[in-house]
Design an enzyme around this catalytic site. Sequence first.
Site, PDB file in Angstrom:
ATOM      1  N   SER A 240      38.588 -20.486 -27.710  1.00  0.00           N
ATOM      2  CA  SER A 240      38.941 -20.888 -26.342  1.00  0.00           C
ATOM      3  C   SER A 240      39.758 -19.841 -25.574  1.00  0.00           C
ATOM      4  CB  SER A 240      39.662 -22.241 -26.345  1.00  0.00           C
ATOM      5  OG  SER A 240      38.805 -23.244 -26.847  1.00  0.00           O
TER       6      SER A 240
ATOM      7  N   ASN B  88      30.798 -13.216 -28.257  1.00  0.00           N
ATOM      8  CA  ASN B  88      29.886 -13.910 -29.169  1.00  0.00           C
ATOM      9  C   ASN B  88      29.043 -14.864 -28.326  1.00  0.00           C
ATOM     10  OD1 ASN B  88      28.608 -15.377 -31.130  1.00  0.00           O
ATOM     11  ND2 ASN B  88      30.451 -16.361 -31.935  1.00  0.00           N
TER      12      ASN B  88
ATOM     13  N   HIS C  12      31.833 -16.795 -39.474  1.00  0.00           N
ATOM     14  CA  HIS C  12      32.157 -17.651 -38.331  1.00  0.00           C
ATOM     15  C   HIS C  12      32.087 -19.115 -38.782  1.00  0.00           C
ATOM     16  CE1 HIS C  12      31.966 -19.697 -34.516  1.00  0.00           C
ATOM     17  NE2 HIS C  12      32.441 -18.602 -33.959  1.00  0.00           N
TER      18      HIS C  12
ATOM     19  N   LYS D 151      26.461 -16.549 -29.194  1.00  0.00           N
ATOM     20  CA  LYS D 151      25.879 -17.671 -29.954  1.00  0.00           C
ATOM     21  C   LYS D 151      24.393 -17.827 -29.610  1.00  0.00           C
ATOM     22  CE  LYS D 151      30.490 -19.495 -30.212  1.00  0.00           C
ATOM     23  NZ  LYS D 151      31.388 -20.592 -30.386  1.00  0.00           N
TER      24      LYS D 151
ATOM     25  N   GLU E  12      40.388 -17.386 -36.325  1.00  0.00           N
ATOM     26  CA  GLU E  12      39.722 -18.367 -35.469  1.00  0.00           C
ATOM     27  C   GLU E  12      39.978 -19.773 -35.984  1.00  0.00           C
ATOM     28  OE1 GLU E  12      36.523 -16.589 -32.852  1.00  0.00           O
ATOM     29  OE2 GLU E  12      35.561 -17.589 -34.511  1.00  0.00           O
TER      30      GLU E  12
HETATM   31  P1  PGA Z   1      34.948 -20.081 -27.748  1.00  0.00           P
HETATM   32  O1  PGA Z   1      34.256 -19.525 -29.074  1.00  0.00           O
HETATM   33  O2  PGA Z   1      35.600 -18.889 -27.073  1.00  0.00           O
HETATM   34  O3  PGA Z   1      33.831 -20.656 -26.951  1.00  0.00           O
HETATM   35  O4  PGA Z   1      35.958 -21.082 -28.176  1.00  0.00           O
HETATM   36  C1  PGA Z   1      34.912 -18.578 -29.873  1.00  0.00           C
HETATM   37  C2  PGA Z   1      34.087 -18.252 -31.081  1.00  0.00           C
HETATM   38  O5  PGA Z   1      33.295 -19.101 -31.525  1.00  0.00           O
HETATM   39  O6  PGA Z   1      34.179 -17.141 -31.606  1.00  0.00           O
END
Ligand code: PGA
Length: 253
Positions: free
Chosen positions: A211, A9, A96, A11, A166
């Site tokens: 994370s 992802n 999300h 973003k 998540e």
């Molecule tokens: P992150 O994001 O791995 O940076 O914690 C995970 C997500 O938002 O799906």
Amino acid sequence: MVRSLLVANWKMYKTVAESQAFVQEWLERRAKTDRAAEQVICPTLPALYVLAQALRGRDIRVGAQTLDLGREGANTGAVSGYLLREAGASYVIVGHSERRRLYGEDDAVVRDQAVAALECGLKPIICVGESRAERELGRTDAVILHQVQSVIQALNDLADTVFAYEPVWAIGTGLVPTAEEADRVAGVIQDALVRAYPNSGGTVRILYGGSVNRQTVREFAAAPRLDGALVGGASLDVEHWIALNQGWMEVRG
Ligand code: PGA
């Protein structure tokens, strides 16, 4: 056995040129990796079409990070699942926590998005997760069940759906639940799916997200009820992404 699924992802990161450079480098280096999980990249919207073109015929899919409802219409700024599918997306992330928090996409919207995604041939990756406050109040399972049930009540079938656990407090924070805890919550999700769909509920893939990095990925891969990961920050770097896949496959391949 279900095939593991690793989803990147991105973003609101990476220009079109940066996205293309990532894919180019990945395709060159990836030949050295003999075994791979199913992999999906969810880039920014401007990069989606070019990445889908660059990855045509490869064993890598492109996904969108959200979708708008409907097919076409006078909806300024909106991009429907139909348009995303036609541009080359196979998957779409829905629910999300950043979309829920920043854009007010509540359970009802998430439910409609999942339905809309399936209608136009996109596989929805349905995200659920509790906040830190909800966790501290011991409400994790209730929140997860509520979010899961609100979506599945509207579906006729779970084929082509993916769920992602998540925990909101783990996204982008470096904090993670133990693999046992993530596995336990995956069990809560799975039980709800099986209760609603006794035949197919047990075959739906459940991912963990929040994370995940090259260090933690092995622990989550060892959790029997997890079938993959949804990765934000650690998916932005090619070397890291390849290491994630290798780490997962070493445990689960
Ligand atoms: P992150 O994001 O791995 O940076 O914690 C995970 C997500 O938002 O799906």
